[in-house]
Design an enzyme around this catalytic site. Sequence first.
Site: not given
Length: 284
Positions: A37, A40
């Site tokens: 997501h 990251h």
Amino acid sequence: MPELATVRTVRELRAAVAGMRLTGDRIGLIPTMGALHEAHMALVAEARRYADRVVVTIFVNPTQFGPDEDFSSYPRREARDIETLHAHGVDLLFAPGLKEMYPDGFETIVNVPEISRGLCGDHRPGHFAGVATIVTKLLLQALPDVALFGEKDYQQLQLIRRLAHDLDVPVEIIGLPTVRETDGLAVSSRNAHLSAAGRAAAPQMFAALNMVADRLRDGEVADTACAAGHAMLAAAGFAPIEYLEVRAAETLAPADQAPGGTPLRVLAAAWLGETRLIDNIPIH
Ligand code: PAF
């Protein structure tokens, strides 16, 4: 853009990294468990400030899940993750299988006992030994110049800093401030499991942490400030509240055992329905 290079064995990973080093490139490693997501991707963007090549790993590590935890239901979306990594220009994905990381006969455990004690360590027995073991393996397999982790898992970050230092792993560990939704909720793959009411209540964790930090800055003692934070979480519907504590930012020693002037951090973990949320902030 050519396809994202994906390797599944340690041997291939080492060969690919050695190829990158031939041109003198610096390597940044981002270990993940997938279900990627925006937090990251913030790590990917940050990695570019320190490294010429960005290597991401995806491995859902069984040894860091307790017997009653969500290992089998942990989201696995490799095809989607590969698209995301490709779109963000990641250079290499290492996505090993279980036997590659834990071959038959595997028995070595990395344990960082002091930092693993308390906070999440009390509620997730064995979790941090699992994290320490897999992260040590990934660091030694890739031997990056830098490795990046989010501050949301703050106890994990401090544990990784400790183990890299203690084991002389030649890597710089970078912690990235927590990525938040506009209402303050820390971005996490587990937020998707919140009910509508849970999602509405969830930002109260960040609010409670800020209230505790404000009270400490105003000179209140940690116990009293944390009691007020607890009450705020309970009023928002968090139950059970696993912990809300003030700790020394580096060692995670209890605040009342830290010498005056030590940088502090306030950390919390609590449940909303079936979803466990964690968060923490620095106290400047
Ligand atoms: O934070 C995570 O996603 C995991 O704990 C890590 C660091 C990738 C180790 O499995």
